[in-house]
Each structure stands twice: as structure tokens, then as C-alpha cells.
Enzyme design. Sequence first.
Site, short mmCIF file in Angstrom:
data_model
loop_
_atom_site.label_atom_id
_atom_site.label_comp_id
_atom_site.label_asym_id
_atom_site.label_seq_id
_atom_site.Cartn_x
_atom_site.Cartn_y
_atom_site.Cartn_z
N GLY A 68 54.39 56.89 9.52
CA GLY A 68 54.25 57.53 8.21
C GLY A 68 55.24 56.90 7.26
N GLY A 69 54.78 55.93 6.50
CA GLY A 69 55.61 55.35 5.45
C GLY A 69 56.70 54.42 5.89
CG LEU A 110 37.13 57.61 12.29
CD1 LEU A 110 36.92 58.41 13.58
CD2 LEU A 110 38.54 57.03 12.25
CB ALA A 166 37.93 58.64 2.31
CB VAL A 167 38.19 54.00 6.32
CG1 VAL A 167 37.37 53.06 7.19
CG2 VAL A 167 39.09 53.21 5.37
CE LYS A 208 47.85 58.67 13.92
NZ LYS A 208 47.40 57.35 13.47
CB CYS A 235 37.98 63.31 14.92
SG CYS A 235 38.52 61.64 15.27
CB ILE A 286 52.37 62.56 10.60
CG1 ILE A 286 52.82 61.67 9.43
CG2 ILE A 286 53.48 63.49 10.99
CD1 ILE A 286 53.13 62.42 8.13
CG ASN A 287 45.93 60.61 11.50
OD1 ASN A 287 45.75 59.97 10.46
ND2 ASN A 287 45.18 60.47 12.56
#
Lengths: 313, 313, 285, 285
Positions: free
Chosen positions: A236-237, A63, A60-61, A157, A120, A183-184
Site C-alpha cells: 500500500g503506497g 481482474l 477498476a480493471v 489478502k 473479490c 492491504i488490498n
Amino acid sequence: MELPNPVLTAAGCGGTGRELAQFFDVARLGAFVTRSITMAPRAGRPTPRMAETPSGLLNAVGLQGPGVEAFLERELPWLAERGARTIVSVGGGTVAEFTALSRRLADAPGITAVEVNLSCPNVEDRGRMFARDGSAAAEVVASVRAAIRYDVPVIAKLSPDVADIVAVARSCVDGGADALAMINTPAGMSIDVDAMRPTLAAGAGGLSGPAVRPLAVRCVWQAHAALPGVPIIGMGGVTTGRDALELILAGACAVAVGTATFHDPYACPRILRELEELLTERGFDRLADAVGLAHRPAGTGPRGRTDLEESSL
Amino acid sequence: MELPNPVLTAAGCGGTGRELAQFFDVARLGAFVTRSITMAPRAGRPTPRMAETPSGLLNAVGLQGPGVEAFLERELPWLAERGARTIVSVGGGTVAEFTALSRRLADAPGITAVEVNLSCPNVEDRGRMFARDGSAAAEVVASVRAAIRYDVPVIAKLSPDVADIVAVARSCVDGGADALAMINTPAGMSIDVDAMRPTLAAGAGGLSGPAVRPLAVRCVWQAHAALPGVPIIGMGGVTTGRDALELILAGACAVAVGTATFHDPYACPRILRELEELLTERGFDRLADAVGLAHRPAGTGPRGRTDLEESSL
Amino acid sequence: MAGSPVQMTGTVLTTRRVDAYHALTVVAPGIADRFRPGHFVTVAAGGRDTSMLTRRALTVHDVKPDYGGTVELVFAVRGAGTAWLAEVKARDTLDLVGPLGRPFPLPRDPCTCVLVGGEYGSASLFALGDALQTRGCRIDFVLGATTAERVFGALRARRMGETTTLTTEDGSLGMRGKVTDVLPGVIADARADVVYACGPMAMLRGVTAVAVEFGIPVQVAVEEHMACGIGVCMTCVVPVIGEDGVTRMLRACVEGPVFRGERVRFDDVGTIPFDALGAPGGRNV
Amino acid sequence: MAGSPVQMTGTVLTTRRVDAYHALTVVAPGIADRFRPGHFVTVAAGGRDTSMLTRRALTVHDVKPDYGGTVELVFAVRGAGTAWLAEVKARDTLDLVGPLGRPFPLPRDPCTCVLVGGEYGSASLFALGDALQTRGCRIDFVLGATTAERVFGALRARRMGETTTLTTEDGSLGMRGKVTDVLPGVIADARADVVYACGPMAMLRGVTAVAVEFGIPVQVAVEEHMACGIGVCMTCVVPVIGEDGVTRMLRACVEGPVFRGERVRFDDVGTIPFDALGAPGGRNV
Ligand SMILES: Cc1cc2nc3c(=O)[nH]c(=O)nc-3n(C[C@H](O)[C@H](O)[C@H](O)COP(=O)(O)OP(=O)(O)OC[C@H]3O[C@@H](n4cnc5c(N)ncnc54)[C@H](O)[C@@H]3O)c2cc1C
Ligand SMILES: Cc1cc2nc3c(=O)[nH]c(=O)nc-3n(C[C@H](O)[C@H](O)[C@H](O)COP(=O)(O)OP(=O)(O)OC[C@H]3O[C@@H](n4cnc5c(N)ncnc54)[C@H](O)[C@@H]3O)c2cc1C
Ligand SMILES: Cc1cc2nc3c(=O)[nH]c(=O)nc-3n(C[C@H](O)[C@H](O)[C@H](O)COP(=O)(O)O)c2cc1C
Ligand SMILES: Cc1cc2nc3c(=O)[nH]c(=O)nc-3n(C[C@H](O)[C@H](O)[C@H](O)COP(=O)(O)O)c2cc1C
Ligand code: FES
Ligand code: FES
């Protein structure tokens, strides 16, 4: 959008590019994707911003970044100078903000594509992310598409946190998206059972890493099946060339690498090398021949070995 | 619904009960949750039905089972005889099927609760699962609630593959659900890069195991925050007492164990023992005091040690 | 780039228990070469097919020239990653990235330095002490911990330091209390010019307050949760006041871990101060 | 419950390479006690904090009374789990569940049995051979593989069997070809009463066809992807025709892995036959 190779950094996972340049030449990337750039500087979320989960990472940066002006002044020119192709990820809280941001980017030189971070929160819809709703997502995409030069592709995205990823993808394409990125990070949470509180200061965060790869493969597969003509950047991974190939066979024509870089700063060039070896081993001359190949109807495979295995079942 | 302890099997992960009884007494479970019972016998999906992913498992079993008649004849009586509390999971392709099934169960003795598997594809809506849409889910729940005896609780089992889990949860409660169970497996996929085909015969499958725990914790957290009075059975990647406590602190009042049993047949009783130890260590007299505790506002914690740590940050 | 980090697989030479801590010596020439006091490395934990994705940050305690260059790490078992590291054996290999971070700045001219360490934080002070002594500085140690076996490096401090003062919260070694209880005395007695500190955040805050009171500079090495250690993930930020008076959320892994103590807003760690650059609702410079 | 499985942590006694295979001997009294030929165990791979959630199914090759009871496992490296197992060393511990599955049924009266093994499938035949010989049966072996070093147990077969016929697809050992090429001759020469087979599905299909042609019973041990091994996950199913003529999707881990060959619908493995009980759109009995 022609890229010299299919391995990109994932948005928000490659810093400004300078940090990675200590380890390898950023011009060797298919493209450098920036963290999501916002109009104004942003301090982001309080710490702790990260928590490790099984084969996953919660972040949980928020942005954090210096804002578009500082980006255009200090970051983009450096990337251009280094010969990196730059895909600028953009983030905003309203359609108006996305529009303003895109206008600001419109005549900046050295932008290979713009990626719209639809995860967002929409401040005009109780903080729900744009990506959860096809029409909200399409509106953002259309606003960016209208502002950005026609020859600069716009990439939408998407988030996996929806009931129907294909519907959202389709709306974005109808709204003018030239390509999709997926994916996000899905929303996740972990609780510190000693402190008996959420581990992240922000409570919830986005889950990335190999834990989510099955979700990514599924989303790419569904989007490619429904919209076979639309280029997809899969992510994703991805931690190895095999993982990259998995997304490509599902329908991605390029892959982005995020969390893996945190563990291995050389992840991008390594994954590219591994992917190239795998493609050669399998006799592919061009990456394009592998894109979406896993969709071919059973029994029509190009590989003798595969068919044999299948018929022996 | 009073259960002697908060650790249950997850639907579809405990066989008929007989298989686990080789390892421990099924009466020691908080409750035994059956695989999703369908009206008619079902052969399920072709093999391969499983694929391992990082800290996860994909499965596409397709609700293989003998149908409700055989269940009532051969499985339920055995469970009752063994003193197990049985929660019957029900699955169907139409509201009518759920209704018929619930009617058939209505006067069967020895049913502690009915859990409605809303991740079933709705054959009347192009195979989209009921759980993806609040109104479809509520309709199923209402039909089951109407058919089942008033004193047998109906539990709505939700999927994380939605944009807004709270909306679906709320619809289900409005439709008559007495409790919620979450999460069912999100849709995932893996591709065999040697065969260049999906690993599962069915293509996609459901992802379970520790990889999805952050999604489960987040869903339980959100549902508990929005609907604090509604009991929640938490599940998704619980392999230890700490994992169980994580879901409880997020708001679950019971937890179910699925994939962990595949690795450790004694997982349920072990997790219960570990959970009890953790609760005792933390000075809880009653489980209820821990339920949702991580939601308390910062600075109001009951633990000296926690507060100290926080103030030192 | 002389200072730029490398990734390497190093063979573990020795493993030891040191009171409450574990110590590993790993052959890592490329890292040892570039090392300066205050640097850290990140270690991959869990081996192949592990479910642990992120590296663990550990300060480099010491480097030696043996085998082309070794690094010594000292750590406490906290969670799964350090528990795994504690089971590593001689001849196993470890995957390291380093040296990372901004090391301790050294004074240009000889002066008197107090080195304050809390718990395993002391580990980073001895290489620093060596470097300071090489430059003709006088050094004095203050080492503290909750209890005796968690005080790291007392013997070595006694050998190196002009004076060494130990504190434990339970009184099991040295003075009963915290390093900040004895620090003013040590600074005054030594007429110290500068303080260096490494340890828990609460201690760094206290040490900084003391140094500020004496009007002398203080360099602190902070700890924040890190997902990458190389500056790309933005998870390790701390509110730090810049030269221009503006508070920014700076990355502990590249802009730190060593900061000037009086610039770190310790009271606001774990928050976004309302006046930080880009704070929500705050002024957007 | 004499036959019921247990979970236990066993110490690895020895590890060996046997041509293309790895062999592990593990102390596991509770499992060795209950073992009957055809049983398998599941092994936890990857150690603590691993990302691998599911156990790996391995046939028990042999049990010995040493140390209260040991089991021997023979395996080929396929993916990450078996690669991990191949690096296990003596004195390490392994987490096992077993014995699992329905073992080979033994004939009541002495008779002549042909034991057919493909690749590592041969491993399960020697304990079976012992049991059969104890009952006075004659046994003949047919072992095959793609190439010589993948033929498992040729020497032991030669010692035990009345005759032993080897086949390899590349002709590097024994006859060039498949076991099914030589099987009719062996059955005819031995006047065999029953066939037992363990190996890849394609081989089992072929062996079953030959046995059916001779009108003799055949017991096959099948392999299907397994997530639990104890009958609770329903991932390991195979279409099998019941006494009542109805095809059901039966679990290889508890209703198998040994089935009567002529009851297994080999051509339909990997599908749901349209006439199976509960097949989509099929008759719902
Ligand atoms: C610059 C720096 C130097 C350090 N030097 C040392 C040292 O010399 N000796 C020592 O014992 N410890 C040191 N630490 C703390 C050490 O990094 C943590 O104790 C360790 O990462 C915990 O890992 P774990 O797997 O045991 O715990 P877990 O709680 O399982 O770790 C989970 C995740 O959180 C991260 N994490 C948890 N706690 C911390 C923390 N305090 N700091 C950074 N990341 C954390 C881990 O890296 C991992 O990604 C240092 C930290 C930093 C930032
Ligand atoms: C009853 C039975 C007995 C067996 N006995 C032996 C033996 O004695 N020696 C031997 O070498 N192999 C044996 N196998 C096959 C062995 O289980 C697989 O080779 C092994 O599980 C592959 O694991 P992996 O991690 O290397 O491969 P991966 O492909 O990484 O495995 C991924 C997952 O799929 C499962 N899986 C993959 N292939 C198989 C398979 N063929 N059968 C069952 N599960 C599979 C694994 O258990 C794991 O859960 C047996 C299988 C069964 C069902
Ligand atoms: C620390 C971190 C920061 C991220 N920041 C952004 C961002 O700014 N914009 C964005 O679109 N995605 C962001 N992402 C999501 C990644 O771009 C990527 O979609 C996701 O992490 C999945 O890929 P991975 O598993 O390879 O990390 C971030 C992910 C992480 C882990
Ligand atoms: C093999 C398998 C079969 C399952 N079958 C069912 C089912 O029949 N009905 C249902 O509601 N959920 C079913 N589930 C989902 C589980 O009940 C549970 O929600 C999910 O697996 C997450 O928990 P876990 O991570 O502990 O496995 C199944 C899961 C697995 C792995
Ligand atoms: S740890 Fe990633 S930026 Fe500091
Ligand atoms: S492997 Fe789980 S039922 Fe057979």
C-alpha cells in the site's frame, strides 16, 4: 516460505512478468506475485479503468486475464524458466470457484505460494466481497488450503474496508492461512466535474498509492500486534526504501510494490537497494530484527540516538 | 435546516471560531461546526499529535476541549453574537454521556443543529468506536434525538472504517438522524523510520486531506444512492470548489472543509466562491439541481457537451 | 533488446509554443536511438513530492541526432500534468520512459499513403512520412482540427506531402468540416494504397470507415487512459478483433497504440462487447 | 486588527547560505509591518500539486523596510519541506501567513537581558536585541550549537552584545559544552535581570532551570509540531501552568511560542501530566 529478499510485486501490478523483464531480471524479485488468476478468461471492466487522485490511483480493471489454463500454459512456465519465484494470486466469485481453481493449481510445478484475493465480490452474497466478513473469508481460505499442497503456503489478502481487520485476519489464520497480505485497495470513487459523471466507467474503483499508506501501516501494525507469529506481506503506497521500512517496522516481513511500478518500472529493485542501505545504516544484520520493531515499549529502543531524542522531549 | 450557503467548517478544524474570525467573517460560513464538545474538560492526547503523509494529515488530538459548561459560557454566545449559525458537534464515551450532554445543550439558544461524532471510542465496548456498528451508532443517535429540541436537526457523523457504510447510515436514520455527515477520518498510522517508532505519540491517528477524498466521494455516493431523501454533509479532502462540487454531484447537499483550512485560513470563503462560479458556469440556478446529479443514468445528461464526448467514446 | 524501453532523465533543450500547442525538445539519446514512427514516451509530471502519481503519455513527434539524440514532444494542456509540463523551461530535466508501444508498420514496397491527423495527432505523422518517403512511397496529408490554431504541422505537411488538405470545423483554415469529409476525394485522387491515421477516437472511426469503403488497409494510433504505459496495469484496453475473429481487450500501450483500423471495434470502445473473450455472461473460450 | 495575521504571496529577493543554514529574504509588506520580535510565519512548501499539505513554521529573523517591507527567514534542512525551501531561488514567490504567535514581551524599564540561542534559535534574538536596546536595555548573548557551523549569528551578536559567549559541544567554536554551562557565569557577571531563550526544548529546560536558580524571569520560545499555526488544529500543545496554578495544554502557535519558562512543564512535554486540566482520569475542574 523462504524468499531471497523481501521485495515482491503486488498482485495485478506486474503484468505477466514479461513486461517487467524488459527492465530488470524478474529473478531478482523476492517473488513475483501474479495478477489474480480466475478459472475462466475475463475481459474485465470497461474503460476508463483508471483515475488519478491526490497521491493516489483509482483502478477498476475487473481482474482481466486469460483464465487459469492459459496462465498455466503460457505464463507460469515462463516465470519458472526465468528463475522467478511465483506467488499465484487467485480470485473467484464463489467458494466452489476458489476450490476448483486451487485444485487446478495443486500439482502445477513452480508455485512458491498461493495468495487468496479476498476482495473479490461474493456472487452468493449480493456481490459483497469475501474480505468484509471473517467467516466468508475463512471459508475461502480453508477451501484453498485444503486443495493446495501442504508445503505451499497460503496467504490471505485482506481489505482495509472493514471495521475490525484483526478479526478478519484471525479468522483467516484459523481457517488455515499461513500468512497475511495487506492491504488490498479500499473502495474509492472520483467524479469528473466537467462530465458530471463518475470518472471510472465502473463507478467505484480501488484506491492505491501513497495516499493509502497510512491505512496500510495501521492494518499491518494491528495485525502484527494481535498475531505476532503470523508472517505479513505489507503493501500500500510503497514507493521508496523508507516506505518499505515503515511497513517492516510496523510488522511486515516482506513488502509488495504496486502502483510505484507504474511510475518507475525499476521500482522493485530500486526499493530493495534503498531498503538494504537503510537497514545497513541502522546496523541490522538481518531483516528479521527490524520486523515489528516499532512495537517495542517506549524507552527500550536499541538506538542511542533515538532514546536521546525521546528523553529530550 | 436552511443554511445560506453550503460551505461549513469541519468539526475540530475551525477552533472556537475566534481564530478564523481574524481572517474572515464567520457569519459568511454556511455554518460553523464546533470541535466535538464533551461533558467534562479534556486535555487530549500527548504530542506529537500530527504527522504529514502524502496528500494527507494524520492527527490524534483526542478531543481536547474545555467541556460543555465552558463552551456554553464562552464559545457559543460569541458565535451567536457574530451571527454565525452553529452546529454543535458532540462527543462522548457512553450513551449516557451523550444523553447528558444533549440535555445540557437542549435549551441553549443559538444551536442550528447537533452533529453526533460517532467515531468516539465506546468505553463500554473495549474502546471500539460507535460508528463501526449500526446498532451502537443508532443507540447514540436516538439518545441525542430524544434529548434535543424537535426542531433542531440531529446529524449522524459516520466513519469510513466499516464494511458497509450504508448499513450504518440506515441504522442512524432509523434511530432518528435527520441528516448524515461523512466522512470522519479513517484510522491510519505512520512510523518515523529514524526513531523507529510511531510518529504520533498516540500511535494511530485519523487520516484527513485530499488523500481520503476518493473514500469520501464513494461513501457519499453509496449513502445517497441508498437513502436519496436524507441530506448529507460531505467532507474529506475538500480544498477547492471543484472538490466541493465532486461531493455535491455524488449526493452531498453541503460540504465541510477541514484540513484545507490549516493550509489556507481563507479556505472556506474561497471554496464557496469557486463553487458558486462552477455552478454558474454549468448553468445551475439552484445548488439542489446539482446534488447527486452524477447518479443519473448514462445518456440522460443535461449537458450537450458531455453527451457528445460520451458518444464519441 | 534493441526495441526495449529505457528510463532516463533528459535535459530540456528548448521549449516553444506552436499555435495551440507546446513543444519540448529533450536530450534523450537512449530513446532517440530506438525510436520508430508511432512510438510514444511517458513523462513524469509534477516534480519531487508531487501528488501526481502517473506518467503522461506523449507521442514522439520527432527525433534529431543533436547532443547524442533528442526527442520532440508536442502537447496540448488538458489537466494538471500537462499544465505542469507547459511550465517546464530549457535546462530543466524531465524523467522519461520510452520508446513505448507498437510503432506504425511500414509497407514492404513503395506505395501511396494518405496520412490523416487530427489535432495534435498530426505530430506523429511527420516521422512516419519521412520513413515512408525513404522507402519511396508517395505521401498525401489530410490534417484537421476544430479550429485553425489547433491544426498542427500544416506548413511541414505542405513541404513534405504530394498534396496537403486541411480542414477545420469552423472553417478558419482549409475546408470547413472534418477530415472524413475530404478523405474520400484525397484517396481517390492519389489512388492511395494505405491510410495512416492519428487523432481522436471519433476521427479514427470515421477514417477507418472511409478506408474500409475503399477496400484499403488503415493503420490507426489510438488513445486510451494509461496508468503505466508499459503493459502491467491493464487500464488502457481497447476491444480489438484478432486474426481468429475473437474480440479481445488489448492493451493500447503494448499491443497498440497502432492497430489495424478495421480490427478496432470503435463503436464498442468504453464497453466490454458481449462477445469479447471473457465478457461477463459471454462465451468463455 | 493591527496584530492580526495575513496571507500573502511574496517574491523572494535573495537566498543565501549561512554556515549550516539557508536564509531567504522575501518581500512581504503586510507581515513586515506587523512584526514584533518572536513572531513566526508559516510557509507553504512544495508548490502547486504538491503532496505536502501543511505549512512550515519559521521564525522571522529580521524585517527590513526595503520594497515596502521584507522578512528574512533562516532555516535548517530537516525533511521534505525545508529541502524544497532550500531550492527556492530569487524571483520565485512564496506563500506566507503571518505574523503569527505571541511575541517576546519587552520590559517596561531599561534592564539587563541575557539572550540565549541554540542552533537556528539564535535567529529570533537579533530583532529582540534591537528592540531591547531601543528601550535602553543592556544585552548579553550566549549562543550555542553542536558544532561551529551550526552556531548562528556569532558575528552579529559580537557587534550588538555587551558580551557574547559561544559554546559548541565539540569545542569547534567558543567553549566546549552547552549554553547552560556558561550561562550562570554570564548572568552573574552581567547582573542580569531577565533571560530570553530560543532553541531546542532540552536547552530551554536547562536555561529555565538556571534562571530559576538566579530568581530572574525567563521567556522561552518553544517549538512543537504544528499543522496550522493559527490556533485551529490543537496539534501544537505544551503543558503550561496558569496563573491559577492549573496546568493546561496550551497551543504553542497562539498562546506561545513564547511562554514564561518557569510555567512550561518541560519534563512533561510530550505527555499529558496527570494533574492537567481534563487529563484522563485526572481531576476535571
Ligand atoms: C499513446 C498516447 C499518445 C499521446 N500523445 C499525445 C501527444 O503527443 N500530445 C498530447 O497533447 N497528448 C497526447 N496524449 C494524451 C495525453 O496523454 C493526455 O492529454 C495527458 O495524459 C493528460 O494529462 P493531464 O495531466 O493534463 O490530464 P489529467 O486529466 O489530469 O490526467 C489524469 C490522468 O489521466 C491520464 N489521461 C488523461 N487523459 C488521457 C488521455 N487522453 N490519454 C491517456 N491518458 C490520459 C493521465 O495520463 C493521467 O494519468 C497521448 C495519449 C496516449 C495514450
Ligand atoms: C514557532 C516555530 C518556529 C520555527 N522556526 C524555525 C526557524 O526559524 N528555522 C528552522 O530551521 N526551523 C524552525 N522551526 C522548525 C521548522 O518548523 C521545522 O524544521 C520544519 O517544519 C520541518 O519541516 P520539514 O518539511 O523539513 O520536515 P518534515 O519532518 O517533513 O515535516 C513534516 C511536518 O511536521 C512539521 N514539523 C516537523 N518538525 C517540526 C518542528 N520542529 N516544529 C514544527 N513543526 C514541525 C512540519 O511543519 C510538517 O508539517 C520552527 C518551528 C516552530 C514551531
Ligand atoms: C491496476 C491494479 C490492479 C490490481 N490488481 C489486483 C489483483 O488482481 N489482485 C489483487 O489481489 N490485488 C490487485 N491490486 C491491488 C494491489 O496488489 C495492492 O494491494 C494495492 O494496489 C496497494 O499497493 P500499492 O499502493 O503499492 O499499489 C491491484 C492494484 C492496481 C493498482
Ligand atoms: C485536527 C483535526 C481535528 C478533528 N477533530 C474532529 C472532532 O473534534 N470531531 C469530529 O467529528 N471530527 C473531527 N475531525 C474530522 C474532520 O471534521 C473531518 O471529518 C475530516 O478531517 C475530513 O475532512 P478534511 O479532509 O477536510 O479534513 C478532525 C480532523 C482534524 C484534521
Ligand atoms: S497503460 Fe498500463 S497496461 Fe497499458
Ligand atoms: S498549530 Fe494548529 S493549533 Fe497550533
